[in-house]
Design a protein around this motif. Structure first.
Motif, PDB file in Angstrom:
ATOM      1  N   VAL A 209       0.930  -1.229  -0.009  1.00  0.00           N
ATOM      2  CA  VAL A 209      -0.051  -0.100  -0.097  1.00  0.00           C
ATOM      3  C   VAL A 209       0.973   1.096  -0.016  1.00  0.00           C
ATOM      4  CG1 VAL A 209      -1.597   1.215   1.262  1.00  0.00           C
ATOM      5  CG2 VAL A 209      -2.025  -1.188   1.176  1.00  0.00           C
ATOM      6  N   GLU A 210       1.782   1.416   0.782  1.00  0.00           N
ATOM      7  CA  GLU A 210       2.614   2.609   1.035  1.00  0.00           C
ATOM      8  C   GLU A 210       3.471   2.941  -0.271  1.00  0.00           C
ATOM      9  OE1 GLU A 210       2.854   0.118   3.261  1.00  0.00           O
ATOM     10  OE2 GLU A 210       1.515   1.006   4.950  1.00  0.00           O
ATOM     11  N   ALA A 214       2.992   6.157  -2.516  1.00  0.00           N
ATOM     12  CA  ALA A 214       4.186   7.128  -2.890  1.00  0.00           C
ATOM     13  C   ALA A 214       4.292   7.031  -4.538  1.00  0.00           C
ATOM     14  CB  ALA A 214       5.593   6.544  -2.279  1.00  0.00           C
ATOM     15  N   LEU A 215       4.132   6.140  -4.963  1.00  0.00           N
ATOM     16  CA  LEU A 215       4.324   6.126  -6.668  1.00  0.00           C
ATOM     17  C   LEU A 215       3.022   6.828  -7.288  1.00  0.00           C
ATOM     18  CD1 LEU A 215       5.499   4.890  -9.272  1.00  0.00           C
ATOM     19  CD2 LEU A 215       3.958   2.996  -8.924  1.00  0.00           C
ATOM     20  N   ILE A 293       5.227  -5.723 -11.487  1.00  0.00           N
ATOM     21  CA  ILE A 293       6.277  -5.805 -10.362  1.00  0.00           C
ATOM     22  C   ILE A 293       6.094  -7.396  -9.636  1.00  0.00           C
ATOM     23  CG2 ILE A 293       7.056  -4.816  -8.136  1.00  0.00           C
ATOM     24  CD1 ILE A 293       5.378  -2.068  -9.155  1.00  0.00           C
ATOM     25  N   CYS A 294       7.119  -7.771  -9.892  1.00  0.00           N
ATOM     26  CA  CYS A 294       7.563  -9.298  -9.450  1.00  0.00           C
ATOM     27  C   CYS A 294       8.538  -9.396  -8.504  1.00  0.00           C
ATOM     28  CB  CYS A 294       7.806 -10.144 -10.794  1.00  0.00           C
ATOM     29  SG  CYS A 294       6.544 -10.342 -11.898  1.00  0.00           S
ATOM     30  N   GLY A 295       8.120 -10.409  -7.511  1.00  0.00           N
ATOM     31  CA  GLY A 295       9.083 -10.705  -6.439  1.00  0.00           C
ATOM     32  C   GLY A 295       9.295 -12.092  -6.297  1.00  0.00           C
ATOM     33  N   LEU A 338      12.468  -2.685  -4.870  1.00  0.00           N
ATOM     34  CA  LEU A 338      12.073  -1.924  -6.090  1.00  0.00           C
ATOM     35  C   LEU A 338      11.272  -0.546  -5.280  1.00  0.00           C
ATOM     36  CD1 LEU A 338      10.708  -5.019  -7.714  1.00  0.00           C
ATOM     37  CD2 LEU A 338      12.585  -3.795  -8.220  1.00  0.00           C
ATOM     38  N   SER A 339      12.080   0.308  -5.152  1.00  0.00           N
ATOM     39  CA  SER A 339      11.293   1.628  -4.507  1.00  0.00           C
ATOM     40  C   SER A 339      10.365   2.385  -5.288  1.00  0.00           C
ATOM     41  CB  SER A 339      12.387   2.528  -4.246  1.00  0.00           C
ATOM     42  OG  SER A 339      13.031   3.030  -5.443  1.00  0.00           O
ATOM     43  N   PRO A 340       9.509   3.077  -4.777  1.00  0.00           N
ATOM     44  CA  PRO A 340       8.511   3.787  -5.725  1.00  0.00           C
ATOM     45  C   PRO A 340       9.426   4.948  -6.868  1.00  0.00           C
ATOM     46  CG  PRO A 340       7.694   4.049  -3.553  1.00  0.00           C
ATOM     47  CD  PRO A 340       9.116   3.188  -3.552  1.00  0.00           C
ATOM     48  N   GLU A 341      10.406   5.542  -6.581  1.00  0.00           N
ATOM     49  CA  GLU A 341      11.264   6.178  -7.289  1.00  0.00           C
ATOM     50  C   GLU A 341      11.937   5.504  -8.409  1.00  0.00           C
ATOM     51  OE1 GLU A 341      10.919   7.974  -3.319  1.00  0.00           O
ATOM     52  OE2 GLU A 341      11.481   6.035  -3.783  1.00  0.00           O
ATOM     53  N   PHE A 342      12.222   4.211  -8.210  1.00  0.00           N
ATOM     54  CA  PHE A 342      12.882   3.497  -9.194  1.00  0.00           C
ATOM     55  C   PHE A 342      11.699   2.923 -10.053  1.00  0.00           C
ATOM     56  CE2 PHE A 342      13.671  -0.632 -11.316  1.00  0.00           C
ATOM     57  CZ  PHE A 342      15.109  -0.523 -11.607  1.00  0.00           C
TER      58      PHE A 342
END
Length: 371
Positions: A209-210, A214-215, A293-295, A338-342
């Motif tokens: 969620v967070e 942010a994204l 987005i995969c993990g 995988l940050s929102p900025e990335f």
């Protein structure tokens, strides 16, 4: 390819049965193959056998003369439903059956059909062997579902040209998608779509969620999206609600949009951001830029099909673990990296048609195009 295997050229192939039961993502991927089958046999009767949960996807599909759903996996009525399935397929008097399943359940039913009479003369399935009459080139059960299903069609000389899912929405669905856009100020090409969920049992596949909040702010502030529509299922209600709290430019459509309305709405979006979730495969039918987005799941196996779909994953030793609960103390590190900025930079690079040069402390795997 021998003339014997060039089935589209044969005049005696008049009635065709396609079998595709589940899972939802695989069924949606298979719609690209269903398009190729219809193009190869424009005058044949084509029926589809699926499960009740997937039948709604084909409620308005002009490719099929009949869609029948028999829950052969229901443990409480397995024998009864198996007999009903055999009776229904025998009644169809099919000349060709194309089995796109990856398990031996359909193989067993077709074997029973063979012993009871009435089995189609031509039979092709994912791994070949008894009771099929053709063996595809690709039979590895660990292969991505899409090239494996394509190999089935190619074994009988059906050209495989369709590169993204093809779903047919009804007039009501199209009107409702347009009404949702109009009612929430979603202007074509100026909004993005978030698909932030996954089934509850697969919570590790959720970016969080967070990070989605942010994204969303980054996308708005950068001008990449004026508004963002959030789409999720029953298991994702709380996540969608919380993400929407990041600002009034976010539109929570959770519980307000039907499956066949997703692709028409996404067709008007600038781009789509998704977890590894079934609705991402449906959204891929829109043929719009999509970042997945995969993990814990392998992007080369789970990424929706389409030339405009890209998937990213952190290059960790524990990647693609497919675990239901993170076994390490640093839980969901694969997602946090995988940050929102990335991700915002990846979106910008995707829209520009470039590979983003930004790096983090952990290299990123990028998967693009078809499997």
């Amino acid at each position: 390819m021998s003339a014997e295997n060039d089935l589209p050229a044969r005049s005696d192939i008049r009635r065709i049965l396609i079998i595709k039961w589940s899972a939802m993502g695989d069924v949606v991927m298979a719609t690209a193959l269903m398009e190729d089958i219809r193009l190869a046999f424009p005058d044949a009767r084509i029926d589809l056998n699926t499960l009740p949960a997937s039948a709604q996807l084909f409620a308005h599909d002009p490719r099929f003369d009949e869609v029948f759903a028999i829950d052969v996996r229901n443990k409480d009525a397995r024998l009864t439903n198996a007999l009903a399935w055999i009776h229904r397929v025998r009644r169809g008097e099919y000349d060709l059956v194309i089995d796109l399943q990856r398990t031996d359940h359909t193989r067993s039913l077709l074997a029973l059909l063979l012993f009871t009479g009435g089995i189609p003369r031509h039979r092709v399935g994912n791994r070949g062997g008894f009771p099929y009459t053709r063996t595809p080139r690709l039979t590895d059960p660990k292969a991505h579902a899409f090239p494996m299903m394509r190999s089935v069609l190619e074994s009988i000389s059906i050209p495989t040209r369709t590169n993204h899912p093809v779903l047919y929405a009804g007039t009501t669905h199209l009107e409702q998608a347009e009404a949702l856009m109009h009612g929430h100020g979603l202007e074509p090409g100026r909004f993005a779509v978030f698909l932030p969920g996954s089934q509850a049992a697969g919570w590790l596949k959720r970016w969080g969620v967070e990070r989605f909040q942010a994204l969303a702010v980054l996308l708005r502030d950068s001008g990449m999206a004026e508004r963002i529509a959030i789409i999720g299922g029953p298991d994702e209600t709380e996540d969608c609600r919380r993400i929407a709290e990041a600002g009034d430019f976010l539109v929570n459509l959770n519980g307000r949009i039907e499956l066949l309305e997703i692709a028409p709405l996404c067709e008007q979006a600038a781009f789509i951001i998704a977890n590894d979730t079934g609705t991402a495969h449906i959204a891929a039918a829109a043929d719009r830029p999509m970042l997945v987005i995969c993990g814990p799941t392998d992007p080369s196996r789970v990424k929706p099909i389409g030339e405009k779909v890209r998937a990213i994953q952190a290059e960790l030793s524990c990647r693609s673990c497919y675990a239901k609960d993170c076994p390490i103390d640093d839980k969901q590190r694969c997602m946090r990296i995988l940050s929102p900025e990335f991700v915002a930079a990846e979106i910008e690079a995707m829209l520009a048609g470039n590979v983003n040069p930004i790096t983090t402390d952990v290299p990123i795997r990028r998967v693009t195009g078809l499997p």
